[in-house]
Enzyme design. Structure first.
Site, short mmCIF file in Angstrom:
data_model
loop_
_atom_site.label_atom_id
_atom_site.label_comp_id
_atom_site.label_asym_id
_atom_site.label_seq_id
_atom_site.Cartn_x
_atom_site.Cartn_y
_atom_site.Cartn_z
N ARG A 55 0.75 -1.26 -0.12
CA ARG A 55 -0.17 0.10 0.06
C ARG A 55 0.79 1.18 -0.05
NH1 ARG A 55 -5.40 -0.07 3.85
NH2 ARG A 55 -5.16 -2.22 3.44
N SER A 56 2.15 1.33 0.49
CA SER A 56 2.91 2.41 0.54
C SER A 56 3.41 2.64 -0.88
CB SER A 56 4.25 1.96 1.28
OG SER A 56 3.93 1.84 2.83
#
Length: 544
Positions: A257-258
């Protein structure tokens, strides 16, 4: 002496009418306590659970399944979870979920006719819980947020507030109070979170309670750019794309998700749920129908067409931080004050990484049950004289107003909210953290806090807006203070200047304070017990 339009006495006051609050109210009443429940919205329809479906950490009581359930997220959470608490929650969730079925909730059955109890439809669940609260004889005050706690030298003794619709004021004198107000999503417009502004945190802090895990508050949930529905689990079956159609390598819902956040800093991101087979597609639509509403209205098939996504901030609603509890009854260090659900820390079962809806739902019904039971037993032990205490409101002691100021030139609450959002929403300030960035953010938030202390105007004259602005400001300061104290990357807390986990920081952090915020580390074995030690205190004084 202040006159109130509605004045009640009770053994237990529950503040908040979501799953944890309703479980607390029902359980306290079953213990023989006289209970009042106040809700900022309408008990049964407001909050994060009511408008949507949620998973439940419901695991059969076999050693193999329980071991897998506890092990599954330990690494993600930085090994800060407590297996004793995890086992307690698994046991209580199993019993409470079965109780829901006995009360009449209709769970789906599989092809073999076996009841499937790993998810709940929020509207039906919360409608049922409101009925159970009423059946238990609990007095409900809807649309009636608490504005301040009452207390004396012996501890908390009730609360006062207002009815948003009628403008009537209310006071409930009670021997014990359960804070079940949910977390803080900072008015990010995530579905069901418009009432979740950290109000209970502020109440607890004014009484002297501590917080735990506030650095693990960087919860941004995947959602369509055109929708408030944050159901990140579905994106486990998604592929993510740049605008030109190229696949974003490494992007993902749980891990990766980063990469999405970093990409969104400079360009749009698109998703397509193209890894789901036909059986899974049907199951997804059945489990979370509201996820698909906006797609259907726009004529988009998310399984075959790309759609723009964003990461919507959900703060401590989906994060793990919250009010620190000191024992198995979910008591705080303040006599008579208990915390449950998203208002309480979930580090005990999730460590430093969100458990998502599943673990939060389990924690809500479990901690709600224990806090209601503990509050009732505490109150009943005090006896009949408890309600006659000469308790006073805490806002005068702390200097945080409960009403809009009439002083000309004062800041409006909307300006405060915007200033706080400008610190917690941006990925480059709150997702990708640095020591310098956190300290700069804290300096700006300290100045905002001083404006709060100076008195705020509310364009609509609503006192609730004043408390919401103060609560969001305080919550952001605890988040950033804790983030600055944890100089490593662990769980959902990411430090660009300390990219790895540090074995020497394998502890939880307590935090607190109003004019002065502080954070101090404690070992995992100490996390469930109150400690007055100041050996490792990191204290900051607000800029005047």
């Amino acid at each position: 002496m202040t006159q109130y339009d509605v004045r009640l006495t009770a053994d237990v006051l529950v503040i908040g009418g979501g799953p944890s609050g309703t479980w607390a109210a029902v359980t306290a009443a079953q213990e023989g306590a006289k209970v009042v429940l106040v809700d900022k919205g309408y008990c049964g329809t407001s909050g994060a659970t009511a408008p949507s479906g949620t998973g439940v950490w419901y695991v059969n009581p076999t050693p193999e399944e329980r071991e897998q359930a506890m092990k599954s997220r330990e690494a993600l959470g930085g090994y800060l979870a407590d297996r004793g608490w995890m086992q307690r929650v698994l046991d209580r969730t199993f019993a409470n979920t079965n109780q829901i079925a006995d009360w009449g909730y209709v769970f789906p059955v599989d092809e073999q006719g076996i009841s499937q109890r790993k998810s709940l439809q929020g509207p039906e669940y919360m409608k049922l819980m409101r009925r159970q609260v009423q059946k238990a004889g609990v007095k409900i005050l809807d649309h009636s947020p608490a504005l301040e706690l009452l207390a004396d030298e012996h501890g908390v003794a009730g609360a006062t507030g207002t009815n948003i619709q009628t403008k009537e004021t209310w006071r409930v004198d009670a021997s014990a109070v359960v804070i079940a107000t949910g977390g803080c999503a900072f008015l990010s417009k995530a579905l069901g979170t418009n009432v979740l502004t950290g109000d209970g945190y502020l109440l607890a802090a004014e009484a002297g309670a501590d917080f735990s895990g506030m650095e693990f508050s960087t919860a941004y949930s995947l959602c369509p750019a055109f929708s408030p529905v944050t159901k990140s689990a579905f994106y486990s079956w998604a592929t993510f794309y740049y605008e030109d159609g190229r696949v974003i390598e490494g992007a993902g819902s749980q891990r990766g998700r980063s990469i999405i956040a970093r990409t969104l800093l400079t360009q749009p991101v698109y998703a397509q749920l193209d890894k789901a087979d036909d059986e899974l597609k049907r199951a997804m639509r059945k489990a979370q129908p509201n996820f698909f509403l906006s797609f259907d209205r726009l004529g988009i098939d998310p399984f075959t067409q790309k759609f723009p996504v964003t990461l919507r901030f959900e703060g401590t609603v989906r994060g793990t931080g919250g009010i620190h509890i000191i024992d198995e009854s979910c008591a705080t260090k303040v006599p008579g004050l208990y915390a449950a659900g998203d208002a309480a820390t979930r580090e005990l079962i999730c460590g430093g990484f969100t458990g998502g809806g599943s673990h939060n739902a389990a924690w809500a019904m479990s901690s709600g049950y224990w806090s209601g039971e503990g509050a009732a037993r505490y109150a009943l032990k005090l006896g009949v004289h408890a309600a006659s205490r000469n308790a006073q409101g805490l806002s005068e002691r702390t200097g945080i107003a409960t009403q809009p100021t009439e002083r000309k030139g004062s800041t409006d609450t909307s300006e405060i909210v915007k200033a706080v959002q400008d610190e917690v929403f941006p990925y480059d300030r709150n997702w990708f953290r640095t020591g310098a960035g956190l300290e700069s953010g804290l300096q700006r938030l300290d100045r905002v806090w001083n404006e709060v202390k100076g008195g705020l105007q509310a364009a609509d004259g609503n006192a609730v807006r004043v408390r919401e602005a103060a609560a969001m400001t305080a919550t952001a300061r605890w988040m950033f203070t804790s983030g600055a104290a944890r100089q490593e990357t662990r769980g959902m807390h990411r430090r660009e200047d300390f990219p790895g986990a540090d074995a020497g920081q394998h502890y939880r952090l307590l935090s607190g304070g109003l004019d002065q915020t502080w954070a101090r580390p404690i070992t995992a074995s100490e996390a469930a017990a109150a400690s007055a030690s100041t050996e490792f205190i990191i204290q900051r004084e607000a800029v005047i």
